[in-house]
Design an enzyme around this catalytic site. Structure first.
Site, mmCIF file in Angstrom:
data_model
loop_
_atom_site.group_PDB
_atom_site.id
_atom_site.type_symbol
_atom_site.label_atom_id
_atom_site.label_comp_id
_atom_site.label_asym_id
_atom_site.label_seq_id
_atom_site.Cartn_x
_atom_site.Cartn_y
_atom_site.Cartn_z
ATOM 1 N N ILE A 20 -5.454 0.732 -1.279
ATOM 2 C CA ILE A 20 -5.021 -0.614 -1.643
ATOM 3 C C ILE A 20 -6.117 -1.631 -1.374
ATOM 4 O O ILE A 20 -6.312 -2.571 -2.153
ATOM 5 C CB ILE A 20 -3.739 -0.985 -0.863
ATOM 6 C CG1 ILE A 20 -2.561 -0.126 -1.335
ATOM 7 C CG2 ILE A 20 -3.405 -2.462 -1.042
ATOM 8 C CD1 ILE A 20 -1.302 -0.289 -0.494
ATOM 9 N N ASP A 39 -14.288 -2.379 7.171
ATOM 10 C CA ASP A 39 -13.677 -1.071 7.377
ATOM 11 C C ASP A 39 -14.318 -0.394 8.583
ATOM 12 O O ASP A 39 -15.501 -0.623 8.877
ATOM 13 C CB ASP A 39 -13.881 -0.197 6.129
ATOM 14 C CG ASP A 39 -12.829 0.898 6.012
ATOM 15 O OD1 ASP A 39 -11.902 0.738 5.191
ATOM 16 O OD2 ASP A 39 -12.924 1.906 6.746
ATOM 17 N N TYR A 156 5.361 2.943 12.764
ATOM 18 C CA TYR A 156 4.963 2.261 11.525
ATOM 19 C C TYR A 156 6.013 1.232 11.120
ATOM 20 O O TYR A 156 5.686 0.079 10.803
ATOM 21 C CB TYR A 156 4.771 3.294 10.413
ATOM 22 C CG TYR A 156 4.176 2.726 9.144
ATOM 23 C CD1 TYR A 156 2.803 2.509 9.025
ATOM 24 C CD2 TYR A 156 4.978 2.432 8.057
ATOM 25 C CE1 TYR A 156 2.252 1.999 7.863
ATOM 26 C CE2 TYR A 156 4.432 1.926 6.884
ATOM 27 C CZ TYR A 156 3.074 1.716 6.786
ATOM 28 O OH TYR A 156 2.531 1.204 5.623
ATOM 29 N N LYS A 160 5.255 -2.783 11.012
ATOM 30 C CA LYS A 160 5.315 -3.475 9.722
ATOM 31 C C LYS A 160 6.412 -4.535 9.722
ATOM 32 O O LYS A 160 6.284 -5.581 9.078
ATOM 33 C CB LYS A 160 5.516 -2.473 8.584
ATOM 34 C CG LYS A 160 4.290 -1.605 8.319
ATOM 35 C CD LYS A 160 3.051 -2.440 7.984
ATOM 36 C CE LYS A 160 1.859 -1.589 7.624
ATOM 37 N NZ LYS A 160 0.671 -2.384 7.250
ATOM 38 N N VAL A 189 2.608 4.347 -2.137
ATOM 39 C CA VAL A 189 1.554 4.096 -3.124
ATOM 40 C C VAL A 189 0.683 5.335 -3.236
ATOM 41 O O VAL A 189 0.361 5.980 -2.220
ATOM 42 C CB VAL A 189 0.691 2.876 -2.715
ATOM 43 C CG1 VAL A 189 -0.346 2.563 -3.786
ATOM 44 C CG2 VAL A 189 1.592 1.665 -2.466
ATOM 45 N N THR A 191 -2.142 6.843 -2.885
ATOM 46 C CA THR A 191 -3.459 6.778 -2.253
ATOM 47 C C THR A 191 -3.574 7.915 -1.249
ATOM 48 O O THR A 191 -2.603 8.627 -0.970
ATOM 49 C CB THR A 191 -3.662 5.440 -1.508
ATOM 50 O OG1 THR A 191 -2.781 5.413 -0.369
ATOM 51 C CG2 THR A 191 -3.379 4.237 -2.403
#
Length: 251
Positions: A20, A39, A156, A160, A189, A191
């Site tokens: 993303i 990153d 998670y 979030k 998603v 990825t």
């Protein structure tokens, strides 16, 4: 591009080397921005920035390190004279049953997803409030707005959920100082972030069955929502959490 044009905007994207984050850098660059990819994997970030061209650049950054975050954002502001956009995208997940989740693994997810988002928002916010303008888009998740159920993922989901309310709190605090703060809440998603899950046909079928649109999202679809929230087209929108979920949460 009209209201979606962000020519010459200095746009910082954490976790920008792939997924993303990289799709967002591409979308922002396409609208005229100068993306700066941050990153932990500095080599991957540099390679991604080189491929982007068009004024893109990269820096290595571990969002959990306070001094490192402050130094990198101060350096960006000094070099470019401003920071116009922050996309808080860096994140990790450790998917384990709660009774088997170690404190160290819990803390790792908290450090990246919640504390890292705070540190980057604070560093960018110092610049943006001083200049009287800016847009922050946090990457939350549908897991921050629901209890999930397909598999246990307590750290998670908790972090979030924190990002969701962090977004609202910062939006209220900084609205009169010209800074808008919003979030996107993606579904699963396609990825590398969910590579292990995608290898399970039963999981993919379950997501497709539970999603009215009937499929996983593409990173570009999340990136386009981020572009909207970061652009002048969303000038009257702050404190909003935009699901990019194919109707998952509407049921």
């Amino acid at each position: 591009m009209g209201s979606f044009c962000i020519d010459d905007a200095v746009a910082v994207i954490t976790g920008g080397a792939r997924g993303i984050g990289l799709a967002t850098a591409e979308a922002l660059a396409g609208a005229g921005a100068r993306p700066i990819l941050l990153d932990r994997d500095g080599n991957a970030a540099n390679q991604a920035a080189e491929a982007l061209g068009a004024g893109a650049s990269a820096r290595q950054l571990d969002v959990t390190q306070e001094a490192e975050v402050d130094a990198v954002f101060e350096d960006i502001a000094r070099e470019h004279g401003r920071i116009d956009i922050l996309v808080n995208n860096a994140g990790v997940a450790i998917r384990r049953p709660t009774t088997e989740l170690s404190l160290a693994d819990w803390q790792r997810v908290v450090d990246v997803n919640m504390t890292g988002a705070f540190l980057c928002a604070r560093a960018a916010g110092r610049v943006m409030t001083a200049q009287g303008a800016g847009a922050i888009v946090n990457v939350a998740s549908i897991m921050g707005l629901s209890g999930g159920g397909l598999y246990p993922n307590i750290s998670y989901q908790t972090t979030k959920g924190a990002v969701v309310n962090m977004t609202r709190a910062l939006a209220v605090e900084w609205a009169r100082r010209g800074v808008r703060v919003n979030a996107v809440a993606p579904t699963w998603v396609e990825t590398d972030f969910i590579a292990a899950l995608k290898d399970n046909p039963e999981f993919v079928s379950a997501v497709e069955r539970l999603t009215p649109i009937g499929r996983l999202a593409q990173p570009e679809e999340v990136a386009n929502a981020i572009l909207f929230l970061a652009s002048p087209a969303a000038a009257m929108i702050t404190g909003h959490v935009l699901p990019v979920d194919g109707g998952f949460l509407a049921q």
